[in-house]
Design a protein around this motif. Sequence first.
Motif, mmCIF file in Angstrom:
data_model
loop_
_atom_site.group_PDB
_atom_site.id
_atom_site.type_symbol
_atom_site.label_atom_id
_atom_site.label_comp_id
_atom_site.label_asym_id
_atom_site.label_seq_id
_atom_site.Cartn_x
_atom_site.Cartn_y
_atom_site.Cartn_z
ATOM 1 N N ASN A 1 3.003 -2.882 -4.070
ATOM 2 C CA ASN A 1 1.554 -2.781 -4.257
ATOM 3 C C ASN A 1 0.965 -4.034 -4.900
ATOM 4 O O ASN A 1 -0.188 -4.400 -4.631
ATOM 5 C CB ASN A 1 1.209 -1.556 -5.097
ATOM 6 N N ASN A 2 1.731 -4.675 -5.758
ATOM 7 C CA ASN A 2 1.249 -5.886 -6.424
ATOM 8 C C ASN A 2 1.310 -7.120 -5.531
ATOM 9 O O ASN A 2 0.544 -8.067 -5.722
ATOM 10 C CB ASN A 2 2.067 -6.151 -7.698
ATOM 11 N N LYS A 3 2.199 -7.093 -4.547
ATOM 12 C CA LYS A 3 2.435 -8.298 -3.749
ATOM 13 C C LYS A 3 1.773 -8.265 -2.381
ATOM 14 O O LYS A 3 1.453 -9.322 -1.817
ATOM 15 C CB LYS A 3 3.949 -8.509 -3.587
ATOM 16 N N TYR A 4 1.568 -7.083 -1.827
ATOM 17 C CA TYR A 4 1.063 -6.961 -0.464
ATOM 18 C C TYR A 4 -0.245 -6.165 -0.448
ATOM 19 O O TYR A 4 -0.528 -5.413 -1.389
ATOM 20 C CB TYR A 4 2.123 -6.295 0.420
ATOM 21 N N PRO A 5 -1.054 -6.308 0.612
ATOM 22 C CA PRO A 5 -2.368 -5.634 0.660
ATOM 23 C C PRO A 5 -2.239 -4.150 1.000
ATOM 24 O O PRO A 5 -2.584 -3.702 2.096
ATOM 25 C CB PRO A 5 -3.111 -6.407 1.756
ATOM 26 N N THR A 6 -1.745 -3.375 0.052
ATOM 27 C CA THR A 6 -1.443 -1.967 0.299
ATOM 28 C C THR A 6 -2.599 -1.052 -0.056
ATOM 29 O O THR A 6 -3.359 -1.301 -0.986
ATOM 30 C CB THR A 6 -0.216 -1.522 -0.516
ATOM 31 N N ASP A 7 -2.698 0.027 0.711
ATOM 32 C CA ASP A 7 -3.624 1.104 0.409
ATOM 33 C C ASP A 7 -2.883 2.122 -0.455
ATOM 34 O O ASP A 7 -1.696 1.949 -0.772
ATOM 35 C CB ASP A 7 -4.098 1.745 1.720
#
Length: 402
Positions: A141-147
């Motif tokens: 979640n911190n590294k990628y554009p996650t929902d």
Amino acid sequence: MIKILVCIVFIGISSFTTAQYSQNSNKELVLGTVDSLFSKTLNEQREIWVHVPAQIEEGEKYPVIYVLDGKDHFYTVTGILKLLEKWNVPKSIVIGIPNTDRTRDFTPTNVPFQRGHASETSGGAANFVTFIEKELQPYVNNKYPTDTMSTIIGHSTGGLLVLYTYTHHPEVFDHYLAIDPSLWWDKEKLVNQSEKLFNASTRQNKSLYVAVANSVGVDTVKVRKLTSEPTEMLRANLKFHDLLVKNKDHLEFTWDYQENEDHGSIVVPGMYNGLRSLFSWYPFPERWRFNTPKAYTAEELTAPFYTHFEELSTRFKREVKPNWQFINDVGFFILTSHKLPKKALAYLEMNLKYYPEESRTHMALGDYYTMRNKKNEAINYFKKAIEIDGNEEAQQKLKKLQ
């Protein structure tokens, strides 16, 4: 990070060169990257395979699909998504989790010797779920554009881990996809625990899909009466099915019995059907009514949008809006091609509801009223567009009208 490459040699003429995987300067289709993190819970470095949708939009966030047995199933899941993500499932980030000690991580209880194999390290499922929830998910979640929406997929013993998480830690994921799960483990202990757990929680907004194969060629009536080791997987899965049905009033689940598949062949149809099932609420067929607008009232044309995007917002746990450009284009298409101004206005006013803070929304309505020879209404909308951000195009059009 290391790139996972899928190189395709094109023989003859092919028009399928715009695949959704990223393409680099070497004409290689890049399926994903290899990343890793150190787990304090497992006391080891854990590798992950990461697929992010190509051509991601700035500021957009994407659901995450976690795939157990990553080296075996990462390609399958990303391939199925490539086929489905335009209309049937949302574009998603895929996180494949390769194994270090599969038996340890996927089994909920310690059984030192099982089915003729040593399994001294078994029983680490609780730790593995902690690793996913407390370390892997925050890292991703911190590294990628996650929902906020997440799904887990597992086959066989991986399916056992999926159902262990669903029954014991349902808060970790939103969607659970288990393919021919090994519920026979430890004399069906997870099955025996499940009824009490189902009664204790409603699992609201959690969806489950279970695919089950018939690898033994015995029908589901006869197999319940048998006691042989080869039939224990199917028997355990049928018992779990009975518990799901018993609790159907407060569980959202799909049971997919595939009698013509075996334990290995069920993987692909299970993943395809499972993703279609878990995201059954995502497709929006009513959007195409604009092609025959004379057959519908203005409300019948636009009401499905409000209903559908309210459902999406509930599922994604955030506001989800229809695409501004799509709605705008439909509105002017109905106005210019079908000559139905009231129905066209219903679409443009939809953008006014969803995007009132954007000057282009008011610009579009100014254009609409200009085309309808309603000068005063057009002037008011152009002024509003200028008020929002000094829209230069609106200024030019306002001068022509005044």
